[in-house]
Design a protein around this motif. Structure first.
Motif, PDB file in Angstrom:
ATOM      1  N   VAL A 181       1.299  16.277   1.238  1.00 36.15           N
ATOM      2  CA  VAL A 181       0.671  16.107  -0.088  1.00 36.15           C
ATOM      3  C   VAL A 181      -0.504  17.061  -0.278  1.00 36.15           C
ATOM      4  N   GLY A 182      -0.644  18.029   0.622  1.00 37.66           N
ATOM      5  CA  GLY A 182      -1.655  19.046   0.453  1.00 37.66           C
ATOM      6  C   GLY A 182      -3.072  18.623   0.752  1.00 37.66           C
ATOM      7  N   TYR A 183      -3.246  17.635   1.645  1.00 37.17           N
ATOM      8  CA  TYR A 183      -4.596  17.206   1.995  1.00 37.17           C
ATOM      9  C   TYR A 183      -5.320  18.311   2.761  1.00 37.17           C
ATOM     10  N   SER A 184      -6.621  18.488   2.459  1.00 38.88           N
ATOM     11  CA  SER A 184      -7.406  19.497   3.168  1.00 38.88           C
ATOM     12  C   SER A 184      -8.615  18.900   3.868  1.00 38.88           C
ATOM     13  N   SER A 185      -9.430  18.096   3.160  1.00 35.83           N
ATOM     14  CA  SER A 185     -10.619  17.517   3.787  1.00 35.83           C
ATOM     15  C   SER A 185     -11.169  16.401   2.916  1.00 35.83           C
ATOM     16  N   GLY A 186     -12.127  15.650   3.495  1.00 32.28           N
ATOM     17  CA  GLY A 186     -12.821  14.607   2.744  1.00 32.28           C
ATOM     18  C   GLY A 186     -11.995  13.353   2.532  1.00 32.28           C
ATOM     19  N   ALA A 187     -12.472  12.513   1.614  1.00 33.67           N
ATOM     20  CA  ALA A 187     -11.792  11.252   1.316  1.00 33.67           C
ATOM     21  C   ALA A 187     -10.485  11.513   0.579  1.00 33.67           C
ATOM     22  N   LEU A 188      -9.490  10.719   0.884  1.00 32.60           N
ATOM     23  CA  LEU A 188      -8.178  10.849   0.257  1.00 32.60           C
ATOM     24  C   LEU A 188      -8.238  10.330  -1.175  1.00 32.60           C
ATOM     25  N   SER A 189      -7.661  11.067  -2.104  1.00 36.73           N
ATOM     26  CA  SER A 189      -7.656  10.634  -3.507  1.00 36.73           C
ATOM     27  C   SER A 189      -6.505   9.671  -3.760  1.00 36.73           C
ATOM     28  N   GLN A 190      -6.613   8.906  -4.838  1.00 33.51           N
ATOM     29  CA  GLN A 190      -5.547   7.985  -5.200  1.00 33.51           C
ATOM     30  C   GLN A 190      -4.276   8.756  -5.535  1.00 33.51           C
ATOM     31  N   GLY A 191      -4.445   9.926  -6.154  1.00 29.14           N
ATOM     32  CA  GLY A 191      -3.280  10.740  -6.480  1.00 29.14           C
ATOM     33  C   GLY A 191      -2.531  11.190  -5.244  1.00 29.14           C
ATOM     34  N   GLN A 192      -3.255  11.532  -4.195  1.00 28.31           N
ATOM     35  CA  GLN A 192      -2.609  11.943  -2.950  1.00 28.31           C
ATOM     36  C   GLN A 192      -1.875  10.783  -2.298  1.00 28.31           C
ATOM     37  N   ILE A 193      -2.463   9.591  -2.385  1.00 29.39           N
ATOM     38  CA  ILE A 193      -1.794   8.412  -1.815  1.00 29.39           C
ATOM     39  C   ILE A 193      -0.497   8.130  -2.558  1.00 29.39           C
ATOM     40  N   LEU A 194      -0.532   8.217  -3.885  1.00 29.41           N
ATOM     41  CA  LEU A 194       0.686   7.992  -4.669  1.00 29.41           C
ATOM     42  C   LEU A 194       1.723   9.068  -4.375  1.00 29.41           C
ATOM     43  N   SER A 195       1.270  10.289  -4.117  1.00 32.99           N
ATOM     44  CA  SER A 195       2.209  11.363  -3.761  1.00 32.99           C
ATOM     45  C   SER A 195       2.898  11.066  -2.437  1.00 32.99           C
ATOM     46  N   MET A 196       2.181  10.412  -1.518  1.00 31.53           N
ATOM     47  CA  MET A 196       2.783  10.030  -0.244  1.00 31.53           C
ATOM     48  C   MET A 196       3.920   9.031  -0.461  1.00 31.53           C
ATOM     49  N   VAL A 197       3.677   8.092  -1.351  1.00 32.29           N
ATOM     50  CA  VAL A 197       4.702   7.095  -1.656  1.00 32.29           C
ATOM     51  C   VAL A 197       5.958   7.786  -2.172  1.00 32.29           C
ATOM     52  N   THR A 198       5.764   8.716  -3.108  1.00 27.75           N
ATOM     53  CA  THR A 198       6.896   9.450  -3.682  1.00 27.75           C
ATOM     54  C   THR A 198       7.568  10.328  -2.634  1.00 27.75           C
ATOM     55  N   HIS A 199       6.760  10.968  -1.812  1.00 28.13           N
ATOM     56  CA  HIS A 199       7.300  11.859  -0.771  1.00 28.13           C
ATOM     57  C   HIS A 199       8.259  11.126   0.154  1.00 28.13           C
ATOM     58  N   HIS A 200       7.963   9.871   0.436  1.00 27.56           N
ATOM     59  CA  HIS A 200       8.817   9.095   1.340  1.00 27.56           C
ATOM     60  C   HIS A 200       9.893   8.308   0.600  1.00 27.56           C
ATOM     61  N   GLY A 201      10.108   8.641  -0.680  1.00 29.43           N
ATOM     62  CA  GLY A 201      11.245   8.089  -1.412  1.00 29.43           C
ATOM     63  C   GLY A 201      11.043   6.714  -2.020  1.00 29.43           C
ATOM     64  N   PHE A 202       9.795   6.287  -2.196  1.00 38.36           N
ATOM     65  CA  PHE A 202       9.521   4.979  -2.783  1.00 38.36           C
ATOM     66  C   PHE A 202       8.853   5.122  -4.153  1.00 38.36           C
ATOM     67  N   THR A 203       8.918   4.066  -4.933  1.00 39.61           N
ATOM     68  CA  THR A 203       8.110   3.941  -6.146  1.00 39.61           C
ATOM     69  C   THR A 203       7.198   2.736  -5.972  1.00 39.61           C
ATOM     70  N   LEU A 204       6.053   2.784  -6.626  1.00 40.14           N
ATOM     71  CA  LEU A 204       5.046   1.729  -6.483  1.00 40.14           C
ATOM     72  C   LEU A 204       4.946   0.923  -7.760  1.00 40.14           C
ATOM     73  N   ARG A 205       4.879  -0.405  -7.609  1.00 40.59           N
ATOM     74  CA  ARG A 205       4.692  -1.285  -8.759  1.00 40.59           C
ATOM     75  C   ARG A 205       3.610  -2.319  -8.440  1.00 40.59           C
ATOM     76  N   TYR A 206       2.606  -2.359  -9.290  1.00 42.71           N
ATOM     77  CA  TYR A 206       1.570  -3.387  -9.173  1.00 42.71           C
ATOM     78  C   TYR A 206       2.001  -4.597  -9.994  1.00 42.71           C
ATOM     79  N   VAL A 207       1.907  -5.783  -9.389  1.00 46.62           N
ATOM     80  CA  VAL A 207       2.337  -7.022 -10.049  1.00 46.62           C
ATOM     81  C   VAL A 207       1.272  -8.098  -9.871  1.00 46.62           C
ATOM     82  N   GLN A 208       1.351  -9.124 -10.692  1.00 43.79           N
ATOM     83  CA  GLN A 208       0.416 -10.244 -10.604  1.00 43.79           C
ATOM     84  C   GLN A 208       1.015 -11.465  -9.929  1.00 43.79           C
ATOM     85  N   ASP A 209       2.351 -11.486  -9.795  1.00 44.43           N
ATOM     86  CA  ASP A 209       3.015 -12.688  -9.288  1.00 44.43           C
ATOM     87  C   ASP A 209       3.487 -12.549  -7.848  1.00 44.43           C
ATOM     88  N   LEU A 210       2.820 -11.725  -7.055  1.00 44.15           N
ATOM     89  CA  LEU A 210       3.194 -11.568  -5.652  1.00 44.15           C
ATOM     90  C   LEU A 210       3.038 -12.908  -4.933  1.00 44.15           C
TER      91      LEU A 210
END
Length: 478
Positions: free
Chosen positions: A168-197
């Motif tokens: 996901v092109g990480y270089s240094s410092g704290a990881l951004s939310q965009g980079q974390i979401l890119s990791m999810v996509t990179h590994h073939g998943f989609t993310l869904r936030y729900v209230q009824d977990l």
């Protein structure tokens, strides 16, 4: 050769690459100077390749050695063939006394899907639904012993985490939310936030539709992004359904490690810590702030890197206000209170240790420094109370006295003496208090019904499967 090479997966990758290049075993053998029979043993996962052969194979097939050694199956078909082969090696499967099934090219994928599905159900039914408290404590003690032997450093997880960061092109410092979401996509998943977990889970993964479900709220010390990376870690690390409670614990530790290695990358954290050590200014709170993580994660991540990269031994403790230990690690000789199984978790630490003294400090939410004289030496400790909605926990990172010179706060005048865990400094009350009150008090203890109960049942202990399946049914058509 790496000691954790998966021979079956390697063989599948080699066969896949050979076939996609249009080579027969004889063709490939001529190019690398090996007999086809030798290459066949490699492809069938029955022989480990030497480095010289690996290099020749990678050059001939036009891939890097790293790609050739990847632990990821090259295709769904290869994944199924690996799963069938591994199933047939399992004693549970072998107890059926079935002849060995050699999977040829003509065996359809759906047949393999059925075999793997039947094996998974057979395995699930063979797993003991519960673990006794004693079995759980022994498993925890064994796992902690393994962590101590390796300095709490997992090289293969560090590599997988770095590969994910690189993707996901990480270089240094704290990881951004965009980079974390890119990791999810990179590994073939989609993310869904729900209230009824369901209340019994931190997240749910729908492996059929490759969806990750979680809430936008913290659970205890775990933020949503930590939970997301822990969940992703199970799949990146190739975890299957836990075989038993010990396997469940191992997977939990590895997934937590992966999340920490992503949020506090080795490539960035090590140079930062090494500079802080040179300045005699090591501090957990700075590590926390630089990488935007919880204090607990920063302290625990320090234990991963300290021995390997800083030449330091240390200990880590997480305890509540009453001194009950929930999590602990040491490779610095600290003697924890233990039960007969060697388990630390659930034991009460000495009232004079920093993890309890911090709760009595004038400002319990500020960083607390203390020297504690113990039977086998003095330790310098840094403690901090991490507040949560449920209960407050103290997080302690400690080192032997001689290592205190590298840390911020070493000039503290806070000092206590402890004879625990073998002494009676806090097992029995002070003699003057006992003389005045012994035999004249009848305290009513809080209920401890959990002492008599079995651990939660199920492959994933404590998870209500009906709630999980109902949840997935509700969201499947979205």
């Amino acid at each position: 050769m790496p000691g954790d090479l998966d021979l079956v997966t390697f063989g599948q990758r080699l066969r896949h690459l050979r076939r996609t290049r249009g080579f027969t075993l004889s063709d490939l053998g001529e190019r690398v100077g090996r007999a086809p029979s030798q290459l066949s043993l490699l492809e069938n996962g029955k022989r480990e390749p030497k480095l010289s052969l690996l290099t020749a194979l990678s050059q001939t097939l036009g891939v890097s050695v790293e790609e050739l050694l990847s632990r990821q199956p090259p295709s769904r078909r290869a994944q199924l063939e690996i799963a069938v082969e591994e199933a047939q090696r399992d004693p549970v499967y072998q107890s059926l006394n079935l002849p060995h099934l050699k999977v040829g090219k003509r065996v359809p994928n759906d047949v393999l899907e059925h075999i793997v599905g039947l094996y998974d159900e057979l395995k699930r039914r063979s797993v003991k639904p519960t673990a006794t408290p004693e079995e759980a404590r022994r498993a925890n003690a064994d796992l902690r012993r393994q962590m101590r032997e390796r300095g709490n450093y997992f090289e293969h997880i560090e590599k997988v985490a770095q590969e994910t960061l690189d993707a996901v092109g990480y270089s240094s410092g704290a990881l951004s939310q965009g980079q974390i979401l890119s990791m999810v996509t990179h590994h073939g998943f989609t993310l869904r936030y729900v209230q009824d977990l369901p209340r019994s889970v931190r997240s749910i993964t729908d492996t059929r539709n490759r969806r990750l479900y979680l809430k936008r709220e913290s659970l205890g010390m775990h933020s949503p992004r930590t939970i997301l990376l822990q969940t992703l870690g199970n799949f990146v690390l190739g975890h299957g359904q836990p075989r038993d409670f010990a396997d469940f614990l191992r997977q939990r530790v590895e997934a937590n490690y992966f999340a920490a290695a992503v949020l506090i990358p080795e490539s960035s954290a090590v140079p930062y810590l090494q500079e802080a050590k040179k300045a005699h200014d090591l501090s957990v709170e700075d590590l926390r702030d630089v990488f935007s993580v919880s204090y607990e994660m920063a302290a625990h991540r320090f234990t991963n890197l300290a021995n390997r990269h800083l030449g330091l031994v240390c200990h880590f403790i997480r305890n509540d206000e009453t001194g009950i230990i929930y999590k602990a690690y040491e490779n610095d000789g600290l003697i924890f209170p233990t039960d007969d199984t060697g388990a630390i978790e659930g034991q009460r630490m000495c009232r004079y240790w920093s993890g309890r003294q911090v709760f009595a400090s004038p400002d319990r939410y500020s960083i607390y420094y203390q020297y504690t004289d113990k039977p086998n030496g003095t330790h310098f400790c840094v403690a901090h109370v991490d507040p949560s909605r449920e209960k407050n926990f103290a997080i302690t990172l400690g080192v032997p006295y001689k290592e205190s010179r590298w840390f911020r706060g070493r000039e503290t005048t806070n000092r206590t003496q402890s004879d625990c865990p073998t002494g009676e400094c806090c097992v029995r009350p002070p003699a003057d208090l006992a003389a005045r009150w012994e035999g004249q008090v009848w305290p009513s203890a809080r209920a401890h019904s959990h002492v008599l109960s079995a651990l939660p049942s199920g492959t994933f202990p404590g998870v209500d499967e009906t709630d999980v399946y109902t949840f997935l049914e509700h969201h499947a058509e979205e």
